[in-house]
Scaffold this motif. Structure first.
Motif, PDB file in Angstrom:
ATOM      1  N   ARG A 259     -13.054  27.465  17.357  1.00  0.00           N
ATOM      2  CA  ARG A 259     -13.785  28.517  18.076  1.00  0.00           C
ATOM      3  C   ARG A 259     -14.535  27.981  19.290  1.00  0.00           C
ATOM      4  NH1 ARG A 259     -17.050  31.472  13.301  1.00  0.00           N
ATOM      5  NH2 ARG A 259     -17.731  32.815  15.007  1.00  0.00           N
ATOM      6  N   VAL A 260     -14.764  26.646  19.346  1.00  0.00           N
ATOM      7  CA  VAL A 260     -15.508  26.085  20.477  1.00  0.00           C
ATOM      8  C   VAL A 260     -14.644  25.177  21.353  1.00  0.00           C
ATOM      9  CG1 VAL A 260     -17.703  26.252  19.286  1.00  0.00           C
ATOM     10  CG2 VAL A 260     -16.389  24.144  19.090  1.00  0.00           C
ATOM     11  N   LEU A 261     -13.344  25.137  21.087  1.00  0.00           N
ATOM     12  CA  LEU A 261     -12.472  24.229  21.827  1.00  0.00           C
ATOM     13  C   LEU A 261     -11.736  24.935  22.959  1.00  0.00           C
ATOM     14  CD1 LEU A 261     -10.802  22.272  18.859  1.00  0.00           C
ATOM     15  CD2 LEU A 261     -12.779  21.573  20.237  1.00  0.00           C
ATOM     16  N   PRO A 262     -11.631  24.283  24.123  1.00  0.00           N
ATOM     17  CA  PRO A 262     -10.753  24.812  25.181  1.00  0.00           C
ATOM     18  C   PRO A 262      -9.302  24.802  24.692  1.00  0.00           C
ATOM     19  CG  PRO A 262     -12.257  23.147  26.052  1.00  0.00           C
ATOM     20  CD  PRO A 262     -12.367  23.090  24.559  1.00  0.00           C
ATOM     21  N   GLU A 263      -8.460  25.613  25.311  1.00  0.00           N
ATOM     22  CA  GLU A 263      -7.070  25.794  24.859  1.00  0.00           C
ATOM     23  C   GLU A 263      -6.262  24.506  24.800  1.00  0.00           C
ATOM     24  OE1 GLU A 263      -4.649  28.611  24.717  1.00  0.00           O
ATOM     25  OE2 GLU A 263      -6.223  30.074  24.325  1.00  0.00           O
ATOM     26  N   GLY A 264      -6.523  23.583  25.716  1.00  0.00           N
ATOM     27  CA  GLY A 264      -5.632  22.433  25.853  1.00  0.00           C
ATOM     28  C   GLY A 264      -5.977  21.222  25.015  1.00  0.00           C
ATOM     29  N   VAL A 265      -6.910  21.348  24.068  1.00  0.00           N
ATOM     30  CA  VAL A 265      -7.288  20.175  23.280  1.00  0.00           C
ATOM     31  C   VAL A 265      -7.246  20.463  21.778  1.00  0.00           C
ATOM     32  CG1 VAL A 265      -8.765  19.254  25.113  1.00  0.00           C
ATOM     33  CG2 VAL A 265      -9.771  20.694  23.321  1.00  0.00           C
ATOM     34  N   VAL A 266      -7.243  19.381  21.014  1.00  0.00           N
ATOM     35  CA  VAL A 266      -7.224  19.436  19.551  1.00  0.00           C
ATOM     36  C   VAL A 266      -8.344  18.538  19.025  1.00  0.00           C
ATOM     37  CG1 VAL A 266      -5.924  18.644  17.506  1.00  0.00           C
ATOM     38  CG2 VAL A 266      -4.763  19.935  19.315  1.00  0.00           C
ATOM     39  N   ALA A 267      -9.003  18.990  17.971  1.00  0.00           N
ATOM     40  CA  ALA A 267      -9.951  18.136  17.254  1.00  0.00           C
ATOM     41  C   ALA A 267      -9.195  17.536  16.070  1.00  0.00           C
ATOM     42  CB  ALA A 267     -11.146  18.941  16.773  1.00  0.00           C
TER      43      ALA A 267
END
Length: 346
Positions: A259-267
């Motif tokens: 919910r807090v991540l930009p579209e182009g990244v993964v945690a």
């Protein structure tokens, strides 16, 4: 009783005297939570609060939540002193993730028949939660509604309002590959996934009062109140640039972090990077719960996730530890490949 008998509100099931007695019990609890900005006390038709003058462009942030079916265990175990803190935590931790300082809180307590001692225990927990969050318990509502709830049961809702400087709103937009993901330890299952918790307990039929985790019983562990992170994280934000935060509630790690991540990244989180409390191992074994289901239902030991730049990670860890938090480096941010899930536990 004849048709000519005079009826009262008490005859209809509502005890005004009990409500007045509860208000008398609540007032000193609420008084302990007062802070700068409160312009009126408990008892008015509306609660008055002045936004602190230190904010140049104040933006109000609000949140509301309940305690869910954890209340069912409170009824069964006759433990009512911790669910109030759960109620506060659900909302103040939520608004914290956008950088908001909690200003005030209002509660709604509804029951079929008002038991003053039970209600006072609940509100005592609410007041304790407000003290931990640094917000004022500025008002609320106690509704006695005969026929709506079984005797001995009640429902709770809470409403928090906070404020953040417009230029300091945290929205996750600056999160980038190479950032570090920190996890703050939870105090247990907090207040989420309790329909499954109760199902597992029903299947296992454990002795709820038997030793379970050190000196604590299973009843102690499942009723442990939700940890409130507000003061510690606000203090962190004074020293370190926080890029994004996620309060790990319903949906667990897998659904809240994205919910807090930009579209182009993964945690990408490493499950070996933090200790999982015994409660979660016990529930997984007794319920034969899949690992993926655990991570999308429960916090699994991490109640708040914080993303910072790699260069700030050491300072952030030190600051949080100094504030009394158990904090772990639980993962990293990397570039997203195709349409893969935005949070992975590996």
């Amino acid at each position: 009783m004849t048709q000519n008998t005079s009826l009262s509100y008490r005859d209809a099931g509502v005890d005004i005297d009990a409500g007045d007695a509860l208000v008398d019990r609540i007032k000193p609890l609420a008084k302990k939570t007062l802070r700068d900005g409160v312009l009126g006390g408990i008892g008015g038709f509306g609660a008055l609060f002045e936004v602190p003058k230190r904010y140049q462009e104040p933006v109000l942030v609000s949140g509301t939540d309940g305690v869910g079916t954890k209340l069912k265990l409170a009824f069964e175990l006759n433990r009512h002193d911790t669910v109030g803190q759960d109620l506060v935590a659900m909302s103040v931790n939520d608004i914290l993730v956008q950088g908001a300082e909690s200003l005030f809180f209002l509660d709604y307590f509804a029951c079929g028949k008002l038991h003053v001692d039970t209600a006072a225990a609940v509100v005592g927990g609410i007041a304790r939660g407000c003290e931990l969050a640094g917000c004022a318990l500025i008002g609320g509502e106690t509704a006695e509604m005969p026929g709506m709830y079984p005797d001995g049961e009640y429902d709770l809702a809470g409403f928090a309002v906070g404020v953040v400087e417009k230029s300091k709103i945290i929205d996750g937009s600056t999160i980038a590959a190479g950032d570090v993901v920190l996890g703050l330890a939870s105090s247990g299952a907090h207040s989420n996934g309790y329909s499954l918790v109760r199902k597992i307990i029903e299947r296992a039929q454990p002795d709820m009062n038997a030793p379970f985790d050190g000196e604590r019983t299973l009843a102690d562990v499942v009723m442990a109140p939700t940890r409130i992170y507000v003061k510690q994280v606000l203090q962190l934000m004074q020293k370190v640039a926080v890029k994004g935060m996620a309060h790990i509630t319903g949906g667990g790690l897998l659904e809240n972090v994205p919910r807090v991540l930009p579209e182009g990244v993964v945690a990408e989180l490493e499950k070996a990077a933090w200790p999982r409390p015994k409660l979660f191992d016990w529930m997984q074994a007794e319920g034969n719960v899949a690992e993926s289901e655990m991570h999308r239902t429960f916090n699994c030991g991490i109640g708040m996730v914080i993303v910072v730049a790699a260069a700030d990670a050491d300072a952030a860890v030190a600051e949080l530890q100094a504030a009394g938090e158990a904090v772990y480096r639980i993962g990293k941010i990397r570039a997203r490949q195709g349409d893969e899930a935005q949070t992975l536990v590996v």
